[in-house]
Scaffold this motif. Structure first.
Motif, PDB file in Angstrom:
ATOM      1  N   THR A 101      -6.429   5.551  12.837  1.00  0.00           N
ATOM      2  CA  THR A 101      -6.995   6.129  11.623  1.00  0.00           C
ATOM      3  C   THR A 101      -7.240   7.619  11.855  1.00  0.00           C
ATOM      4  O   THR A 101      -7.271   8.101  12.994  1.00  0.00           O
ATOM      5  N   THR A 114       0.810  -1.219   0.000  1.00  0.00           N
ATOM      6  CA  THR A 114       0.000   0.000   0.000  1.00  0.00           C
ATOM      7  C   THR A 114       0.845   1.271   0.000  1.00  0.00           C
ATOM      8  O   THR A 114       0.301   2.380   0.094  1.00  0.00           O
ATOM      9  N   ALA A 131      -5.954   3.650   4.220  1.00  0.00           N
ATOM     10  CA  ALA A 131      -5.301   4.889   3.770  1.00  0.00           C
ATOM     11  C   ALA A 131      -3.837   4.906   4.166  1.00  0.00           C
ATOM     12  O   ALA A 131      -3.332   5.881   4.755  1.00  0.00           O
ATOM     13  N   ASN A 132      -3.140   3.817   3.879  1.00  0.00           N
ATOM     14  CA  ASN A 132      -1.718   3.676   4.169  1.00  0.00           C
ATOM     15  C   ASN A 132      -1.398   3.681   5.653  1.00  0.00           C
ATOM     16  O   ASN A 132      -0.239   3.824   6.046  1.00  0.00           O
TER      17      ASN A 132
END
Length: 412
Positions: free
Chosen positions: A39, A28, A115-116
């Motif tokens: 997150t 990723t 998201a990485n």
């Protein structure tokens, strides 16, 4: 009991987990720099995380899209297990740990890349019940082709009224069933289970699953599970049969037949041990191990004369030996003794037979003499009669001729 040392990163992740995470992050990181942390919204993507102990399966749902994931199970006295999630249905994911044990407790972790950013959610499992009350040392053995016995040891602190129950299933998706024939100790407590007939067509790929739990009016009893039972590696065979020892050149050749098996495989999957005992009770210093063959045989040196040999067998990958076979004697000394004894017995038997025959003949002749005396010879009797007649004739010829005799009658 050893202690397993584990290196942890500052974030509390094991080295092996970091290696897995590095793979996930590399997948990723093409669009930007990847990191480990929460997150952006402070909430993890995993929701409704649950453990199903019987199936040893972890399930959850995602509240947001993820690009990669990883599951980890860490249990005491066992190596960490890592696996990748799979889809169970439309919006549910799962990870299975079928070869692990749960009765000691475990820590489950789900890693997700969003998201990485790699985030983790942890679930702690503890086996409910009083410490030391659960069963221990569960083991099972297949024997006599179609039977199986399982046994366990009652917990050291188990209350006197503890009632253990064994549940089993022969496929991960099968419904569990309870033991029908329990084995009891002297106090009447369940300590084992007997299976009269194992189900289905035997296959080497078969796995059996067992769970022992317990009930008591005095305390909660923890359950006991085990790794999947591989029956073909835990079959106790009958001893090798039809053992024969024959002279072969300067030494001897041992031949035997392999035992019947529930899970037929090639003869080379068996390992035999030969125990050669010298005459007088001595034993070989080194045991003899022989791999199975189409025709099982082993050559013994001439120096083993006058000894005995016995065998036992197990699977090459198993640890359960059969009982020892009966000892079979061999050797020229023993053979010569037997041959000499056979000769002596033959001579004695022949002499006894001759004696009996002579006794019968003599006895029969004596009885015949008594019942049937000898009959005079007719020829001799006739000859004697002729001679007597001739003598009488000759005597008559010598007599004088007869004279007239006057008979005078006296008158009155």
């Amino acid at each position: 009991m050893g202690v397993r040392l584990r290196l942890r990163s500052p974030c509390g992740v094991t080295v092996s987990e970091l290696l897995w995470l590095s793979v996930l992050l590399s997948l990723t990181s093409c669009a930007g720099e990847a990191s480990v942390g929460p997150t952006p919204d402070g909430q993890g993507p995993v929701t409704d995380l649950q453990l199903h102990p019987r199936q040893k399966m972890l399930t959850w749902k995602y509240r947001s899209p993820v690009s990669a994931g990883l599951c980890s199970m860490d249990a005491p006295l066992s190596p960490a297990v890592n696996t990748t999630p799979r889809v169970l249905d439309q919006d549910t994911y799962f990870c299975a740990f079928p070869s692990s044990v749960l009765h000691r407790g475990a820590t489950f972790t789900v890693y997700s890349v969003v998201a990485n950013v790699t985030v983790q959610q942890t679930l702690l499992f503890r086996n409910p019940g009083a410490v030391g009350a659960g069963a221990t040392n569960l083991s099972c053995v297949v024997y006599a082709v179609s039977f199986m016995n399982c046994s366990w040891v009652p917990g050291r602190t188990a209350p006197a009224d503890t009632r253990y129950q064994l549940f089993f299933w022969f496929h991960p998706n099968d419904a569990e069933a309870e033991c029908a024939h329990y084995l009891r100790d002297s106090k009447g407590m369940h300590v084992g289970c007997h299976f009269n007939q194992l189900p289905g067509e035997p296959r080497t790929s078969d796995n059996y699953f067992f769970l022992v739990n317990g009930t008591s009016s005095q305390a909660a009893v923890p359950f006991l599970d085990a790794v999947p039972f591989v029956p073909f590696l835990n079959e106790k065979y009958s001893p090798p049969g039809n053992i024969m020892v024959r002279p072969a050149g300067p030494g001897f050749e041992v031949r035997w037949e392999e035992p019947p098996r529930r899970f037929p495989q090639s003869p080379s999957s068996l390992c035999y041990e030969l125990d050669v005992q010298r005459k007088g009770g001595g034993r070989r210093t080194e045991p003899i191990f022989q791999r199975g063959q189409d025709q099982n045989r082993y050559e013994l040196a001439e120096g083993e004369a006058g000894s005995f040999v016995r065998l036992r067998v197990r699977h090459m990958r198993g640890t359960i030996w059969s009982e020892w076979s009966a000892a079979v004697g061999f050797g020229p000394d023993r053979g010569h003794d037997v041959l000499a004894l056979a000769r002596v017995l033959s001579a004695v038997g022949l002499a006894a037979l001759c004696t009996v025959v002579m006794m019968v003949v003599c006895k029969k002749y004596s009885l015949q003499q008594r019942l049937l005396p000898p009959i005079p010879r007719v020829k001799d009797e006739l000859k004697a009669a002729v001679q007597l007649e001739q003598e009488v004739t000759m005597k008559e010829a010598d007599l004088p001729e007869p004279h007239d005799v006057l008979v005078v009658q006296e008158t009155q």
